[in-house]
Scaffold this active site. Structure first.
Site, PDB file in Angstrom:
ATOM      1  N   THR A 155      46.084  18.613  72.516  1.00  0.00           N
ATOM      2  CA  THR A 155      46.296  19.787  73.371  1.00  0.00           C
ATOM      3  C   THR A 155      47.795  20.084  73.257  1.00  0.00           C
ATOM      4  O   THR A 155      48.595  19.151  73.114  1.00  0.00           O
ATOM      5  CB  THR A 155      45.919  19.534  74.858  1.00  0.00           C
ATOM      6  OG1 THR A 155      46.779  18.529  75.381  1.00  0.00           O
ATOM      7  CG2 THR A 155      44.477  19.088  75.018  1.00  0.00           C
ATOM      8  N   HIS A 156      48.141  21.339  73.270  1.00  0.00           N
ATOM      9  CA  HIS A 156      49.543  21.754  73.060  1.00  0.00           C
ATOM     10  C   HIS A 156      50.093  21.222  71.733  1.00  0.00           C
ATOM     11  O   HIS A 156      51.298  21.031  71.600  1.00  0.00           O
ATOM     12  CB  HIS A 156      50.447  21.270  74.204  1.00  0.00           C
ATOM     13  CG  HIS A 156      49.877  21.524  75.563  1.00  0.00           C
ATOM     14  ND1 HIS A 156      50.102  22.684  76.261  1.00  0.00           N
ATOM     15  CD2 HIS A 156      49.051  20.772  76.333  1.00  0.00           C
ATOM     16  CE1 HIS A 156      49.459  22.627  77.424  1.00  0.00           C
ATOM     17  NE2 HIS A 156      48.803  21.484  77.482  1.00  0.00           N
ATOM     18  N   SER A 277      53.939  25.965  43.175  1.00  0.00           N
ATOM     19  CA  SER A 277      55.104  26.820  43.344  1.00  0.00           C
ATOM     20  C   SER A 277      55.698  27.109  41.971  1.00  0.00           C
ATOM     21  O   SER A 277      55.675  26.248  41.089  1.00  0.00           O
ATOM     22  CB  SER A 277      56.130  26.101  44.222  1.00  0.00           C
ATOM     23  OG  SER A 277      57.416  26.630  43.986  1.00  0.00           O
ATOM     24  N   LYS A 283      55.134  21.009  44.673  1.00  0.00           N
ATOM     25  CA  LYS A 283      54.368  21.699  45.711  1.00  0.00           C
ATOM     26  C   LYS A 283      52.881  21.836  45.408  1.00  0.00           C
ATOM     27  O   LYS A 283      52.467  22.052  44.284  1.00  0.00           O
ATOM     28  CB  LYS A 283      54.931  23.118  45.933  1.00  0.00           C
ATOM     29  CG  LYS A 283      56.299  23.156  46.563  1.00  0.00           C
ATOM     30  CD  LYS A 283      56.347  22.581  47.976  1.00  0.00           C
ATOM     31  CE  LYS A 283      55.748  23.504  49.004  1.00  0.00           C
ATOM     32  NZ  LYS A 283      56.520  24.742  49.168  1.00  0.00           N
ATOM     33  N   ASN A 285      50.261  24.038  47.615  1.00  0.00           N
ATOM     34  CA  ASN A 285      50.247  24.875  48.811  1.00  0.00           C
ATOM     35  C   ASN A 285      48.841  25.288  49.236  1.00  0.00           C
ATOM     36  O   ASN A 285      47.997  25.591  48.391  1.00  0.00           O
ATOM     37  CB  ASN A 285      51.066  26.151  48.560  1.00  0.00           C
ATOM     38  CG  ASN A 285      52.529  25.845  48.325  1.00  0.00           C
ATOM     39  OD1 ASN A 285      53.063  24.882  48.873  1.00  0.00           O
ATOM     40  ND2 ASN A 285      53.169  26.648  47.486  1.00  0.00           N
ATOM     41  N   GLU A 290      46.063  30.092  54.089  1.00  0.00           N
ATOM     42  CA  GLU A 290      47.068  31.023  54.638  1.00  0.00           C
ATOM     43  C   GLU A 290      46.628  32.477  54.473  1.00  0.00           C
ATOM     44  O   GLU A 290      46.796  33.305  55.366  1.00  0.00           O
ATOM     45  CB  GLU A 290      48.415  30.822  53.932  1.00  0.00           C
ATOM     46  CG  GLU A 290      49.080  29.512  54.309  1.00  0.00           C
ATOM     47  CD  GLU A 290      50.258  29.183  53.392  1.00  0.00           C
ATOM     48  OE1 GLU A 290      50.935  30.104  52.922  1.00  0.00           O
ATOM     49  OE2 GLU A 290      50.485  27.990  53.146  1.00  0.00           O
ATOM     50  N   LYS A 325      34.419  54.851  57.556  1.00  0.00           N
ATOM     51  CA  LYS A 325      33.908  54.117  56.394  1.00  0.00           C
ATOM     52  C   LYS A 325      34.903  53.129  55.805  1.00  0.00           C
ATOM     53  O   LYS A 325      34.556  51.978  55.556  1.00  0.00           O
ATOM     54  CB  LYS A 325      33.408  55.094  55.336  1.00  0.00           C
ATOM     55  CG  LYS A 325      32.006  55.514  55.658  1.00  0.00           C
ATOM     56  CD  LYS A 325      31.585  56.746  54.949  1.00  0.00           C
ATOM     57  CE  LYS A 325      30.865  57.678  55.897  1.00  0.00           C
ATOM     58  NZ  LYS A 325      31.705  58.259  56.948  1.00  0.00           N
TER      59      LYS A 325
HETATM   60  N1  ARG Z   1      31.447  62.838  54.698  1.00  0.00           N
HETATM   61  C1  ARG Z   1      31.084  63.037  56.076  1.00  0.00           C
HETATM   62  C2  ARG Z   1      31.373  61.771  56.869  1.00  0.00           C
HETATM   63  O1  ARG Z   1      31.576  60.758  56.291  1.00  0.00           O
HETATM   64  C3  ARG Z   1      29.628  63.374  56.174  1.00  0.00           C
HETATM   65  C4  ARG Z   1      29.282  64.248  57.304  1.00  0.00           C
HETATM   66  C5  ARG Z   1      29.947  65.557  57.168  1.00  0.00           C
HETATM   67  N2  ARG Z   1      29.491  66.554  58.062  1.00  0.00           N
HETATM   68  C6  ARG Z   1      30.179  67.648  58.252  1.00  0.00           C
HETATM   69  N3  ARG Z   1      29.652  68.532  58.993  1.00  0.00           N
HETATM   70  N4  ARG Z   1      31.345  67.823  57.727  1.00  0.00           N
HETATM   71  O2  ARG Z   1      31.414  61.775  58.046  1.00  0.00           O
END
Ligand code: ARG
Length: 459
Positions: A155-156, A277, A283, A285, A290, A325
């Site tokens: 601990t610590h 290294s 070394k 590593n 990391e 995305k």
């Molecule tokens: N490429 C757009 C997205 O990833 C798809 C939906 C687009 N819709 C629109 N009305 N511009 O969100």
């Protein structure tokens, strides 16, 4: 190229704007799910008579060919077609002619993109679940071989009480199994079909959402069209699960770095999972550990990105949401990359039992047991704590440990101490006597390993 939405425009998009809002460079990875979703949609359009059956068949045939062409590397996506959804539609219409233009009946890119992302995430969660199971299996295997490998618990980052390496490892089993549970639980909310929500208000066509849901393997259907197209909390929830998993990996990595330091030397990483290294020949590593620790920051960043992107968006769809995305993909890629190297790294590390044992024996990890010994002889715990503390101070002053002081000396601190003290404070006794459920005693850890095996068999 003319835009699929070009009807009300008299001027073409500025080239810079086209590049700016195009997402094909990253959402092309959704091609399989986009096209599979479109196939289900087209079949439903044909079955319900919204479009002629033979048109639906032609569309489906064309879409299947497009999957093959993409997979054979024969397709060049077009930035001016913006995203994967419109690229596929353009490809389809080129291939089968006017009929291709019927595919988008009763659907919008807004429900389409939510569908694609959910299908993709469903698949990735399953892949990740398998990776976590492999990791959990590795932790169980490692633990089974170290039920009586005594090491200091900290601990610590100060030596605290003796535990075993198996007990320490099984702590991570608990964490990783919760990570797996969380992923699966998140998967339940991903598994709800959004298609049919249209742009935001459904559609006037008599679509059959149940049919599409069944064909694509969703467990149910969303019940509000506006929510369906503007919900990204499943993305945030997933990245949050990924962040937590990365946090656990990172803590484990931090320990691996500590354990493999020359000051501690509890483990040695396999040559295949460490690096040297360019200047210092001696070394070795722990770069892999990391880098995993470092990449954790990236996934946290993605989480913060998405929380911030979503916080001020009015219903329903807004283009801001296209930002989901890259954060999602990067989180998935990062977690997978880390798991791929982490599991074999711990499976191949060499464990230095002697150094672990010596460290447990030093550092007075048995001082609590000395106090407990006195309590069992009738002294109140607070007084016993005081006596044990004084003995530790004495040992420090003469550079000794508790195990090496002669009985006469012990008696000067408390006449309750007898020659059974040495057995009572041996690190092995300290571990074995901690025989409570969840404790480090080998029988208890064996039980937790058994439970772990049961967990994996049921998951
Ligand atoms: N490429 C757009 C997205 O990833 C798809 C939906 C687009 N819709 C629109 N009305 N511009 O969100």
């Amino acid at each position: 190229m003319g835009k699929l939405w070009g009807g009300r425009f008299s001027k073409s998009t500025d080239k810079l704007v086209e590049d700016f809002h195009s997402s094909i460079s990253f959402d092309k990875r959704l091609y399989y799910f986009d096209i599979t979703g479109s196939i289900a949609h087209a079949r439903m359009l044909g079955d319900t008579g919204i479009i002629p059956k033979q048109d639906a068949d032609l569309i489906i045939k064309g879409l299947k060919e497009i999957i093959t062409e993409i997979e054979n590397g024969q397709v060049e996506f077009d930035v001016s077609a913006e995203d994967i959804h419109m690229n596929v539609e353009v490809l389809l219409t080129k291939k089968i002619g006017q009929v291709g233009k019927k595919l988008h009946t009763g659907r919008s890119r807004n429900d389409q993109v939510a569908l694609d992302a959910k299908m993709y995430l469903k698949t990735e969660i399953e892949i990740l679940a398998e990776m976590f199971k492999e990791l959990l299996n590795t932790v169980l295997d490692l633990s089974s071989g170290h039920l009586d490998t005594v090491m200091p618990g900290y601990t610590h980052l100060q030596r605290a009480q003796p535990v075993t390496f198996a007990h320490h490892l099984m702590a991570y089993f608990q964490m990783f199994s919760r990570d797996l549970d969380r992923l699966r639980d998140c998967g339940k909310r991903v598994n709800i079909l959004p298609l049919g929500a249209g742009a935001l208000a459904g559609t006037t066509f008599p679509i059959n959402r149940e049919q599409v849901s069944e064909e694509l393997g969703f467990s149910s259907i969303t019940l509000n069209s506006m929510d369906s197209v503007s919900d990204r909390d499943y993305v945030i929830e997933f990245i949050s699960c990924a962040s937590m998993a990365m946090m656990h990996l990172s803590r484990f990595c931090e320990e691996i770095i500590f354990w493999s330091s020359q000051e501690v030397r509890f483990i040695e990483l396999d040559d295949a999972y460490s690096t040297g290294s360019s200047i210092m020949p001696q070394k070795k590593n722990p770069d892999v550990a990391e880098l995993i620790r470092g990449k954790t920051g990236r996934v946290y960043g993605n989480l913060m990105t998405m929380l911030t992107v979503m916080k001020g968006i009015p219903l329903a769809y807004n283009k801001d949401m296209q930002e989901d995305k890259e954060s999602l993909f990067d989180s998935i890629d990062t977690l997978k990359k880390c798991l791929i190297v982490f599991t074999p790294m711990i499976a191949t590390m060499k464990i230095n039992r002697a150094n672990m044992l010596n460290a447990a024996k030093g550092g007075f990890t048995n001082a609590t047991d000395l106090a407990d010994y006195l309590v069992k002889k009738g002294l109140p715990f607070r007084d016993a704590h005081e006596v044990s503390g004084k003995l530790v101070a004495y040992c420090i002053s003469i550079s000794s440990d508790l195990d090496s002081i002669p009985l006469e000396k012990y008696k000067e601190f408390s006449d309750l101490i007898e020659d059974d003290i040495y057995e009572a404070i041996s690190v092995y006794t300290c571990v074995e006597k901690r025989n409570v459920i969840g404790g480090p005693a080998p029988d208890q850890v064996r039980y937790s390993i058994l439970k772990g095996k049961e967990y994996l068999a049921n998951n």
